[in-house]
Every structure is written in C-alpha cells, then in structure tokens.
Design an enzyme around this catalytic site. Structure first.
Site, PDB file in Angstrom:
ATOM      1  N   LYS A  43       0.837  -1.201   0.000  1.00 43.15           N
ATOM      2  CA  LYS A  43       0.000   0.000   0.000  1.00 43.15           C
ATOM      3  C   LYS A  43       0.871   1.249   0.000  1.00 43.15           C
ATOM      4  CE  LYS A  43      -3.737  -0.552   2.399  1.00 43.15           C
ATOM      5  NZ  LYS A  43      -4.376  -0.836   3.698  1.00 43.15           N
ATOM      6  N   ARG A 112      -3.335   3.311   8.449  1.00 46.67           N
ATOM      7  CA  ARG A 112      -3.639   2.119   7.647  1.00 46.67           C
ATOM      8  C   ARG A 112      -2.508   1.112   7.685  1.00 46.67           C
ATOM      9  NH1 ARG A 112      -4.730   4.514   1.791  1.00 46.67           N
ATOM     10  NH2 ARG A 112      -5.996   2.620   1.569  1.00 46.67           N
ATOM     11  N   GLY A 121      -8.224  -7.506   4.320  1.00 44.70           N
ATOM     12  CA  GLY A 121      -9.077  -7.610   5.501  1.00 44.70           C
ATOM     13  C   GLY A 121      -8.444  -8.286   6.703  1.00 44.70           C
ATOM     14  N   MET A 123      -5.660  -7.267   8.495  1.00 43.85           N
ATOM     15  CA  MET A 123      -5.200  -6.349   9.532  1.00 43.85           C
ATOM     16  C   MET A 123      -6.144  -5.137   9.587  1.00 43.85           C
ATOM     17  SD  MET A 123      -1.136  -6.686   9.235  1.00 43.85           S
ATOM     18  CE  MET A 123      -1.201  -6.273   7.525  1.00 43.85           C
ATOM     19  N   ARG A 356      -3.263  -1.645  -6.518  1.00 48.32           N
ATOM     20  CA  ARG A 356      -2.400  -2.831  -6.429  1.00 48.32           C
ATOM     21  C   ARG A 356      -2.778  -3.792  -7.542  1.00 48.32           C
ATOM     22  NH1 ARG A 356      -5.314  -4.595  -0.985  1.00 48.32           N
ATOM     23  NH2 ARG A 356      -7.317  -5.191  -1.835  1.00 48.32           N
ATOM     24  N   HIS A 478      -7.862 -38.887   3.845  1.00 43.48           N
ATOM     25  CA  HIS A 478      -7.774 -39.804   2.708  1.00 43.48           C
ATOM     26  C   HIS A 478      -8.644 -39.339   1.555  1.00 43.48           C
ATOM     27  CE1 HIS A 478      -8.982 -43.438   0.417  1.00 43.48           C
ATOM     28  NE2 HIS A 478      -7.695 -43.705   0.513  1.00 43.48           N
ATOM     29  N   ARG A 586       1.452 -47.934  -9.670  1.00 42.00           N
ATOM     30  CA  ARG A 586       1.397 -48.690  -8.411  1.00 42.00           C
ATOM     31  C   ARG A 586       0.708 -50.010  -8.704  1.00 42.00           C
ATOM     32  NH1 ARG A 586      -0.388 -43.440  -7.315  1.00 42.00           N
ATOM     33  NH2 ARG A 586       0.739 -42.330  -5.676  1.00 42.00           N
ATOM     34  N   ARG A 642       6.340 -49.811 -10.293  1.00 35.87           N
ATOM     35  CA  ARG A 642       6.847 -50.153  -8.957  1.00 35.87           C
ATOM     36  C   ARG A 642       6.360 -51.548  -8.565  1.00 35.87           C
ATOM     37  NH1 ARG A 642       4.841 -46.647  -3.954  1.00 35.87           N
ATOM     38  NH2 ARG A 642       2.894 -47.730  -4.384  1.00 35.87           N
ATOM     39  N   GLU A 794      13.434 -43.479  -0.811  1.00 30.54           N
ATOM     40  CA  GLU A 794      12.398 -42.983   0.100  1.00 30.54           C
ATOM     41  C   GLU A 794      12.756 -43.206   1.561  1.00 30.54           C
ATOM     42  OE1 GLU A 794       8.742 -44.985  -0.961  1.00 30.54           O
ATOM     43  OE2 GLU A 794       9.819 -46.752  -1.614  1.00 30.54           O
ATOM     44  N   SER A 813      14.005 -42.685  -8.276  1.00 30.28           N
ATOM     45  CA  SER A 813      12.796 -41.881  -8.236  1.00 30.28           C
ATOM     46  C   SER A 813      12.539 -41.565  -6.770  1.00 30.28           C
ATOM     47  CB  SER A 813      11.628 -42.657  -8.836  1.00 30.28           C
ATOM     48  OG  SER A 813      10.439 -41.922  -8.658  1.00 30.28           O
ATOM     49  N   GLY A 815      10.723 -40.974  -3.660  1.00 29.43           N
ATOM     50  CA  GLY A 815       9.377 -41.149  -3.109  1.00 29.43           C
ATOM     51  C   GLY A 815       9.286 -40.237  -1.901  1.00 29.43           C
ATOM     52  N   THR A 816       8.912 -38.998  -2.138  1.00 33.06           N
ATOM     53  CA  THR A 816       9.033 -38.015  -1.059  1.00 33.06           C
ATOM     54  C   THR A 816       7.924 -38.125  -0.019  1.00 33.06           C
ATOM     55  OG1 THR A 816       8.060 -36.443  -2.601  1.00 33.06           O
ATOM     56  CG2 THR A 816      10.434 -36.311  -2.262  1.00 33.06           C
ATOM     57  N   ASN A 817       6.888 -38.926  -0.294  1.00 41.05           N
ATOM     58  CA  ASN A 817       5.901 -39.152   0.771  1.00 41.05           C
ATOM     59  C   ASN A 817       6.555 -39.938   1.904  1.00 41.05           C
ATOM     60  OD1 ASN A 817       4.077 -37.940  -0.883  1.00 41.05           O
ATOM     61  ND2 ASN A 817       2.985 -39.804  -1.430  1.00 41.05           N
ATOM     62  N   ASP A 818       7.111 -41.100   1.539  1.00 40.56           N
ATOM     63  CA  ASP A 818       7.755 -41.912   2.566  1.00 40.56           C
ATOM     64  C   ASP A 818       9.010 -41.230   3.097  1.00 40.56           C
ATOM     65  OD1 ASP A 818       6.446 -44.270   3.384  1.00 40.56           O
ATOM     66  OD2 ASP A 818       6.673 -45.086   1.366  1.00 40.56           O
ATOM     67  N   CYS A 880       8.319 -38.952  -7.512  1.00 37.79           N
ATOM     68  CA  CYS A 880       6.994 -39.489  -7.797  1.00 37.79           C
ATOM     69  C   CYS A 880       6.045 -39.326  -6.617  1.00 37.79           C
ATOM     70  CB  CYS A 880       7.076 -40.948  -8.221  1.00 37.79           C
ATOM     71  SG  CYS A 880       7.724 -42.018  -6.944  1.00 37.79           S
ATOM     72  N   TYR A 900      12.978 -35.285 -14.205  1.00 37.79           N
ATOM     73  CA  TYR A 900      11.525 -35.172 -14.374  1.00 37.79           C
ATOM     74  C   TYR A 900      10.812 -35.107 -13.027  1.00 37.79           C
ATOM     75  CZ  TYR A 900      11.123 -40.151 -13.170  1.00 37.79           C
ATOM     76  OH  TYR A 900      11.165 -41.349 -12.510  1.00 37.79           O
TER      77      TYR A 900
HETATM   78  P1  ADP Z   1      -7.701  -2.458   3.571  1.00 35.10           P
HETATM   79  O1  ADP Z   1      -6.282  -2.757   3.297  1.00 35.10           O
HETATM   80  O2  ADP Z   1      -8.366  -3.421   4.487  1.00 35.10           O
HETATM   81  O3  ADP Z   1      -8.454  -2.166   2.308  1.00 35.10           O
HETATM   82  P2  ADP Z   1      -7.362   0.371   3.918  1.00 35.10           P
HETATM   83  O4  ADP Z   1      -6.207   0.859   4.720  1.00 35.10           O
HETATM   84  O5  ADP Z   1      -7.213   0.402   2.442  1.00 35.10           O
HETATM   85  O6  ADP Z   1      -7.711  -1.086   4.419  1.00 35.10           O
HETATM   86  O7  ADP Z   1      -8.586   1.274   4.371  1.00 35.10           O
HETATM   87  C1  ADP Z   1      -9.881   0.871   4.576  1.00 35.10           C
HETATM   88  C2  ADP Z   1     -10.863   1.808   3.898  1.00 35.10           C
HETATM   89  O8  ADP Z   1     -10.674   3.154   4.325  1.00 35.10           O
HETATM   90  C3  ADP Z   1     -10.707   1.827   2.404  1.00 35.10           C
HETATM   91  O9  ADP Z   1     -11.977   1.879   1.822  1.00 35.10           O
HETATM   92  C4  ADP Z   1      -9.963   3.110   2.140  1.00 35.10           C
HETATM   93  O10 ADP Z   1     -10.237   3.613   0.873  1.00 35.10           O
HETATM   94  C5  ADP Z   1     -10.455   4.018   3.235  1.00 35.10           C
HETATM   95  N1  ADP Z   1      -9.457   5.037   3.585  1.00 35.10           N
HETATM   96  C6  ADP Z   1      -8.205   4.809   4.023  1.00 35.10           C
HETATM   97  N2  ADP Z   1      -7.525   5.959   4.198  1.00 35.10           N
HETATM   98  C7  ADP Z   1      -8.360   6.961   3.881  1.00 35.10           C
HETATM   99  C8  ADP Z   1      -8.238   8.391   3.847  1.00 35.10           C
HETATM  100  N3  ADP Z   1      -7.110   9.007   4.168  1.00 35.10           N
HETATM  101  N4  ADP Z   1      -9.306   9.093   3.458  1.00 35.10           N
HETATM  102  C9  ADP Z   1     -10.451   8.474   3.118  1.00 35.10           C
HETATM  103  N5  ADP Z   1     -10.640   7.140   3.131  1.00 35.10           N
HETATM  104  C10 ADP Z   1      -9.613   6.383   3.501  1.00 35.10           C
HETATM  105 MG    MG Z   2      -7.665  -1.040   0.970  1.00 34.31          MG
HETATM  106 MG    MG Z   3       6.722 -45.365  -0.636  1.00 38.19          MG
END
Ligand code: ADP
Ligand code: MG
Ligand code: MG
Length: 932
Positions: A43, A112, A121, A123, A356, A478, A586, A642, A794, A813, A815-818, A880, A900
C-alpha cells in the site's frame, strides 16, 4: 499470488547512519517509490508511486516495516521512530496548513496497515483519527454539516475502540442498531446528527466499560496508540492464518500509513468506491467496480448498504468518472497489470487511495495475460508468469450455477473445499453400492459416495463416483488427498451432516436423505446442496486460451513431466494433458479389482511357497494385460512400474472386524449369515457351516501379519526379498507384456522400480531376480526388449548411501511421501492431530506432505542426487511423491537438477507450467516474472 518470501533485509545498526523509518509522500513528491514493497508494504509503495506520478493522492507518510519488526522484538518502537514520526507529522501539517486534531480546521488522518503482500481484511485501519470532543465542533463549523461531523466521530470511536482497545465489535453494533430501531431508521444514513451525537455518548460509555479508560482526547496519543495497534495486528490470528495458507514469512512485518483524510461522507456530491481495471472473474476488458455516494471507507465492502455498479457514476458525475477511468488506465499501463483500486470523491473532487495488482481467477489471469500481450503492454516472456500454476484446475472443473440455488437448497456451507468443481449425483453409502449403481458409465449414472470417512478399501467406489462427501476428516484426509489426485470433486469434513452408513442414511438440516436421493456438491466452495442443481461446464473456448498460454511457457521448461497412472485409462488422460511418461504405476492397485482380489488373498493366505506360486500364476495374466495396456497407451514413452509395495494385511479384512464376526457368529440370524457368506466368499466360504472354520484360520493369518507399525514393517522390497516369487511374477508380467507389445510393432520403455531400498544389498538381491527373469522371458519368446532397473529413494539411509545404490540402480525416483514420513518420523495417516498444533505454533510453516520441506527432506534429496550421480553420471532422476504436482516443489526439483517430476494426471498441466516458470526464471534471470 507470490509465494516466495525473501529473507529479512539486513538492518543497519551502525550509530552514524540512523535508519530511515518514515517516508513522506505529498505535494507531488514521495521519499519512496513503487519498488520499495519490502520496506513500505504494497500500500505504501503504491501511494508513493501514485504521488510521484502526479495523481491526486491525499498526502501522508509511511512508517516502514522495520519499525514493526522492532515492535515485535522489543514490545515497542524506539524513540527514533517517534521522533521521525513527529517530524513527518509536522511536515504534513505544514503542507496542509492544518494541525492534527486542533484549531479551526483540524487535520484528521487515517492510520492504515499495509504489508509487502496484500492480505485483504486481515489487519486493521482506523479512519478520522484526530477527532475529539473539541475538534468535532470545529469540523461542524468548517463543513457546515453537523451530521457528517458526528458520523465521522462515531466511526472513529468505533474503529479505535475495536482495533486499539480490543473491544468486541458487537458492543458498538448493539448501540447503533438499537438507535436505528428507536428512530425507525432503515439505513445508517437515516440517522441524523442528533441521533448520532447520542450514539457517540453511548459509545464513550461502551469504551469506559470495556476498556476501563476514557476514549483518549489527545490526538497525538491517539496516533501513537493506533500505530502500535496496527503493528500488533500483524500478529492477530486472522493474519497469522492467512500467512500460513499463503506461505508468507511471519517475520516481514507490516508498514503503517498515516494519511490525511478525505471525506466520502460529506453529502450527495461525495462518495467512495473500489474497482478493477478488468473483470477479475473473467478477465474481460471492462471497467469493473462498485461505489456508494455519501459513504466512507469500508461501507462499500461491508454490506451495510448495497453498492451501485460503477457505470452509474458516469450518470451522476461524468467528469469524475472520466477522470477515474483515465487515471486507472494510466495505472494499469504503468504497472503493466490489472489494477485493483480504491477511490474517494470529496465534494466532487476525486482522490486515489490505493492501487495494487488485482487478485483474479485462473480464467481471468490467462485472459488478461493474452490481452495484454496483444495490447503490447507486456511481452510473452512476462505473460507466462501471470498464471499461478495452482489455478490451472479452474479451467477443467464444472461450476455451480448460482442462479439455480435457493437458500432452502443449501444443506451446509461449512465443509472443507477439498477438491474443486461442482457435481450433482445420487447418494450411495458404500463403495460396492457405488460400483453397482454407477454401472459402467459414471456420466450416465452419476453417484456421490457419502461416508463418514473413506479408507483405501473404498478406492473402487471412489473411482466410479463422480463426487465424494465425508462428514469427518480434514483437508489432508484420505478422501481429500485421493480425490485431488483423481481430479474429482470432494467436500470433506462436513460436520453438519450426519452419516449413518449402517442405516444407509444421511441427515442434514433436519432432513433425511436415503440412497438414490440427489444432492449437489460444490468442492470449490465446500458446500452441499439439496437436489440436482444446475451446473456450468468448463468452457472449450477457455481451454483453447489456456493452450495458447501454455505454448508460450513450454519452451522454457527443462525438466520432463510424467504422470502417476495405474491403468490405461489414466495413462491416456495423462497424455492428453501432455505427460511424457508414467513416473509411477502402483501395481497393487491392480489387485483390488473384484476379479483379482480372490487370487491375491489366496496368495497371502498360502502358508507355503507352492500354494503361493499357484495363486500368483493366476494373477500373472491380469498383470500382463494391464502392462500391455499401459505400454500401448504410452507408445514408447517411459513407464515406471513399482513392484508390490504395501503391507499384505491391507488386502485382508481388519483384525477387529474378524474378531467381532467370530464372537457374534453363534447368535447370527439366517439373514446375517447370508451377508457373512457373501462377504467371505473370496476366502472359500460356500455355506454357513464353513464360516466358523474359515473365519478362525483367517484371523490366525491376520494375527500373523499384524504389525505394530505397518509403515515400517513388511513392505516394499522386503516383500520381494521374503517372497521372491512375487517379484518373479511381476517382472515376468512386465517383460512378457513389453515383448508382446513390441512384437505388435509398438515401442516400449519399461522401468522396473524396486521400492523402499535402504541398502545396496537389497538392490542387488532384487536386481538379480529382475535380470534373471527377464533373460528367461527373452529366451522363451525369442525376442529382447530394452528395460531399466532402478529404485525409489524414500528412506534417509538410501540418500546417504546413494553412491553405493547407484552401482546397481539405473534410475532413482524420489518417493518423497515416505521420505517425509521417515525423515520427520511422522506417520502420514496420523499426522493431522500433530500438524494442527505445529502449524498454529509456527513450528512448521507448511504441511510437509503438501509442499516438500526443502530445508530438511530437500537436503536429503540433494545428497541423494549428488552421491548417486557421482557413481553414475547419467543416472536418471525424478520424483513421484504427491509433491511432484505442487508448484513450489516442482521448482525445487528443477533447481536440484532432476530429470523429471511425476504427478497425478490432473496435476500434469500445473506441473508443466510450474516447471516452465522455473526454467524461465533461470533463463530470463527473473524472479516470479520480475527482474531479480
Ligand atoms: P484495507 O487494506 O483493508 O483495504 P485500507 O487501509 O485500504 O484497508 O482502508 C480501509 C478503507 O478506508 C478503504 O476503503 C480506504 O479507501 C479508506 N481510507 C483509508 N484511508 C483513507 C483516507 N485518508 N481518506 C479516506 N478514506 C480512507
Ligand atoms: Mg484497501
Ligand atoms: Mg513409498
């Protein structure tokens, strides 16, 4: 999604050069730039890059990730971070002509989070920071909009309370919802300033009650607390979990962005929205997004109000719409990738808040890559990195048609999405029923096998079923592992569904389902639906696009891709996907078929060599025919076979079941006896009077074969050494088949593979039998064929003495499971209980059975390769295990110089793309498509 995590950048601790912790952006210039994702996070780097490009971005500063790492190490940041932050804040205040949270025109900021890899979402972010009882009054005057001011303040208390003071969200929601109810307000926006001011007073009480402190009125105190809370949010459970499943390094840390607020909630000429420069589901080149007028931040995604399609913006504010299109098109050109962006309109003026590279489906990834090549935006060499190899499956599965799903059809959405795709079929509860009901064409008679859990004995039923549903077991159970290998839809561990296999019943949402009832599984989502829901097939046009895409990638591939296949049908499938050989057949799977298992059982039950040979002789023609089919399907490509590997008791009834059947026999009804006769007919039971005798001797043999630790018991080459006649029969079948096929004019390339070798003597022992029998066959048939003898590596010891073993083995070959089981000392079947804790505690970063443990198990592989080739420079080396179809592991195999990889037919394309990308990274000197 990038899955590579780079080692932490070395930190300069030198006294003279102080670390630059804070990077300013604003006034058309930024200290940082778009390449600095390690330090600024995605960001922060994006905000810097957009600022430098002259785009309208509210100014601010980024506190870099090193401060977060410092926080993690020391439980707080250094004085220097505080100092640089205050300095940047002063600069921001000067630029804006405002002061944080004070004066007639108070500066408000957002705080932010933003890490190197986007973790949507996971953090936290806090908006409107700087508001307090006084500055909110100033905001009222300044904006002449009391409602807006109160709304902003109540949002701050709510976010600050939740994120910083860790007060549960619902504590605030209850207050807010009660107020809406009282005022008969439908929407949040229906609450007026007076109501919102009441909410604020009540929010303050919530803070006082839960956090035992007042909401802090000092803006600088707010800022420090918010910054530290964002650093802490790097360690919250959601974020940890996300990093675990996406293989992101826990040590990276997050950056914190402090940015001047712009207001989307200022009235009817303000708003906020999110969008993509192309359609992230299909890749179509269309402006895609949603927005809300008079709203702030998360309102668009949180679902409190239904947002509007972005095309509407064109009608409401044409000039803003045009500007947004223009900016985002420029951003896409600049980043040369589809962008996912956030914007806010304040009083008719547009601000960019984030950009992004957008996440997308596999279908969209290919479409966008192809389009961008023809638009001249990227080269083909760049394009080939734009599809995550794991997303190849998206092209081959059916999809659920959401339009055909009503809420009452949904039985559960909480199953594990174990293997993707959607299927509709009729319920069966046992593997045998599946075979019977499915008949010969699974397409004509689709059945879904529903079990509490599946076991290897259910394989034949799983093969004919079009989908598997289990109520227990996890993502590596399984059912999950096997179906993924088969490319078959599976919902596993759907705990809300109760399966009663005995009564042949399934209960879900208070309804009872019986054999023959229709259900629909969505293995992409992990849901189960009632009835026969409509499905959408994979689209041939999309497949053609995938072909085109693959044709760009393939020339870079240096290692071969083979498939694990036991039967001709799978071999053919594998070749359709471009497999260049069979890396693992097998043979034991061939013995489970109903016409063979009686002979197999007779062989195991025999207490002398003569009887054993008699039974083996009956199996020989079946095996020969299987191998002929494989050789024909592969037309001269390598077929690695095998020799028998699993412990023999797997072919017999369970010890516990036999004990119960014997104990209950005296009281068995006529009906029950009939069932038992059928069940044990393979062991010579013809009538009820045979039961007692047969069951007892069967139990005796099962007791003899019983092992405390079958994984480390009589299996692998130990079987062929104990019972050489088994090896003899299998080799005879292989060589006879090869001779017969070559006589028909079709080339063959047989590779006889001895499993579970630990010492060169074992290899010598079995190798000698192979050579002797082959020579016998050549003499008998008057024709020779080329074949190789080699081994599976293996066991750790085999890696260490690989130079010795290579004297006798023409190929290895892995056999990375075993090898993973024995290197870790984990039992794959029991590891789930341990893994959960290990992953949670961060002791293991990943399930080592899913992606190869490069540090440990990988080191054994490297030793094996190096020592093996020391003895035999042309030693052919492959893998394998299940890892052969996992992209990171494939890359590893490329890097350590294997010839391979081999994986299940449905993973062949994934492996081909992963191998091609690995080859291209080397050739083009790039990492994940970007310059190293
Ligand atoms: P996330 O990474 O979870 O999207 P953001 O840091 O992008 O969190 O922010 C959450 C929301 O707040 C987003 O919709 C973003 O556009 C808005 N936001 C963040 N900073 C500002 C700001 N300075 N002014 C207005 N809206 C903001
Ligand atoms: Mg965002
Ligand atoms: Mg085996």
């Amino acid at each position: 999604m990038a899955t590579i995590t780079l080692p932490e950048a070395p930190v300069q601790e030198s006294k003279k050069t102080t670390t630059k912790y804070v990077y300013f952006f604003g006034g058309g210039k930024a200290d940082g730039n778009g390449k600095m994702k390690d330090d600024l996070g995605g960001k922060g780097a994006g905000l810097a890059e957009m600022t430098n490009a002259g785009l309208p971005v509210p100014p601010g500063f980024t506190i870099q990730t090193e401060a977060c790492r410092e926080y993690m190490r020391n439980g707080g940041v250094s004085k220097e971070v505080d100092r640089q932050m205050e300095e940047a804040l002063s600069k921001l205040e000067a630029l804006q002509g405002q002061k944080l949270g004070t004066g007639e025109n108070p500066l408000l900021v957002s705080v932010r989070s933003g890490a190197k890899f986007s973790m949507p979402g996971m953090m936290d972010t806090i908006l409107n920071l700087g508001l307090n009882d006084k500055s909110v009054e100033a905001l009222v005057k300044r904006s002449n909009n009391p409602r807006f001011a109160a709304d902003s303040y109540r949002r701050l208390i709510q976010m600050f309370g939740n994120v910083v003071l860790e007060i549960p969200k619902h504590a605030f929601d209850e207050v807010f919802d009660a107020k809406k109810k009282k005022k008969k307000a439908k929407l949040d926006t229906d609450l007026d300033a007076k109501a919102l001011n009441e909410v604020i007073e009540e929010y303050k009480k919530v803070v006082k009650k839960h956090a035992r402190q007042d909401f802090p009125q000092d803006p600088h105190e707010q800022l420090v607390m918010a910054r530290d809370a964002v650093f802490r949010s790097w360690q919250n459970d959601r974020a940890k979990h996300y990093r675990r499943i996406n293989n992101i390094d826990d040590m990276l840390g997050t950056a914190v962005n402090v940015q001047a607020m712009v207001y989307g909630n200022l009235g009817d000429t303000s708003g906020t929205g999110v969008g993509f420069t192309r359609n992230p589901a299909t890749g179509a080149k269309e402006f895609y997004g949603e927005f809300l007028m008079n709203a702030q931040g998360e309102d668009v995604v949180s679902g409190v109000r239904t947002p509007v399609h972005i095309s509407e913006l064109h009608k409401i504010m044409p000039h803003v719409y045009d500007q947004l299109r223009d900016i985002t098109t420029r951003l896409e050109k600049h980043y040369k990738d589809m962008q996912d962006f956030e914007f806010t309109i304040q009083d008719g003026k547009l601000y960019m808040l984030q950009t992004r590279n957008g996440k997308r489906t596999g279908l969209a990834a290919v479409q966008v890559a192809i389009d961008m090549v023809s638009e001249g935006l990227i080269s083909k060499d760049e394009a080939i990195f734009r599809l995550d190899p794991n997303q190849v499956v998206d092209f081959f599965v059916s999809r659920l048609d959401d339009k055909d799903v009503r809420p009452e059809d949904v039985l559960t959405t909480k199953g594990i999405a174990a293997s993707p795709g959607a299927v509709a079929g009729q319920i069966v509860f046992t593997a045998d029923d599946a075979v019977e009901k499915a008949g010969h064409g699974a397409e004509k008679n689709p059945v879904i096998l529903v079990r509490a859990e599946t076991t290897p004995e259910d394989i034949h039923g799983m093969e004919v079923a079009i989908g598997i549903l289990t109520s227990q077991g996890g993502a590596t159970s399984h059912a999950a592992v096997v179906t993924r290998g088969m490319g078959k839809t599976c919902v596993a561990g759907a705990g809300e569904i109760v399966v009663d296999e005995r009564a042949r019943q399934m209960r879900a949402r208070g309804q009872v389902f019986k054999e023959g009832d229709w259900i629909t599984l969505d293995g992409t989502a992990g849901s189960v639906l009632r009835g026969k829901r409509k499905l959408l097939p994979p689209d041939p046009e999309n497949l053609a696009k995938l072909d085109k895409f693959m044709s760009w990638a393939e020339p870079f591939r240096k290692i071969e891709v083979r498939a694990n296949a036991d039967i001709p049908r799978d071999a053919k499938k594998a070749r359709e996907f471009g497999a260049e050989g069979i890396g693992l057949c097998r043979t034991e799977h061939m013995f489970f078929a109903p016409d063979r298992i009686p002979h197999m059982r007779a062989m195991i039950l025999a207490d002398n060599e003569k009887d054993r040979r008699k039974a083996l002789k009956k199996l020989l023609p079946y095996q020969r025919k299987d191998f002929e089919g494989l050789f024909k399907a592969m037309e001269g490509l390598p077929v690695t076979i095998r020799l028998l590997d699993p412990p023999l008791h797997e072919f017999l009834p369970k010890r516990e079941k036999l004990m119960v059947d014997i104990a209950t026999l005296p009281r068995a009804t006529a009906k029950r006896k009939k069932v038992l006769i059928a069940e044990y007919k393979d062991y010579g039971v013809k009538r009820a009077s045979d039961l007692k005798e047969v069951l007892r001797s069967l139990l005796a043999r099962v007791e003899e074969l019983h092992e405390f630790n079958p994984m480390l018991g009589l299996r692998g080459c130990r079987l062929g050494i104990t019972y050489p006649e088994i090896t003899e029969m299998q080799v005879r079948a292989i060589i006879e088949a090869a001779v017969a096929v070559e006589k028909e004019g079709i080339k063959t390339h047989a590779e006889v593979m001895i499993p579970l070798i630990a010492t060169v003597k074992e290899m010598e022992n079995q190798g000698a039998i192979v050579k002797r029998v082959a020579e016998d066959v050549f003499k008998e048939k008057g024709k020779r064929v080329d074949y190789h003898v080699g081994t599976m590596i293996e066991l750790p010891r085999a890696c260490l003495v690989a130079d010795e073993i290579a004297k006798e083995a023409q190929f290895f070959s892995f056999g990375t499971n075993d090898l993973t089981q024995t290197a870790f000392g984990f039992s794959r079947d029991d590891v789930n209980k341990i893994l959960t804790a290990y992953l949670q505690e961060g002791i293991l970063k990943q399930d080592p059975f899913a992606a190869i443990d490069q540090v440990g198990v990988g080191e054994l592989v490297k030793i094996g390769i190096e020592r093996g080739r020391r003895t035999r420079p042309d030693l052919e080396i492959g893998i394998c295990g299940e890892h052969g179809g996992e992209p990171e592991s494939v890359k590893f195999c490329h890097q350590v110089g294997m010839d391979y990889v081999s994986c299940s037919p449905f993973r062949v394309l994934t492996a081909r793309l992963a191998a091609a990308q690995a080859g291209a990274s080397d050739t083009l000197k790039v990492e994940g498509g970007r310059t190293k």
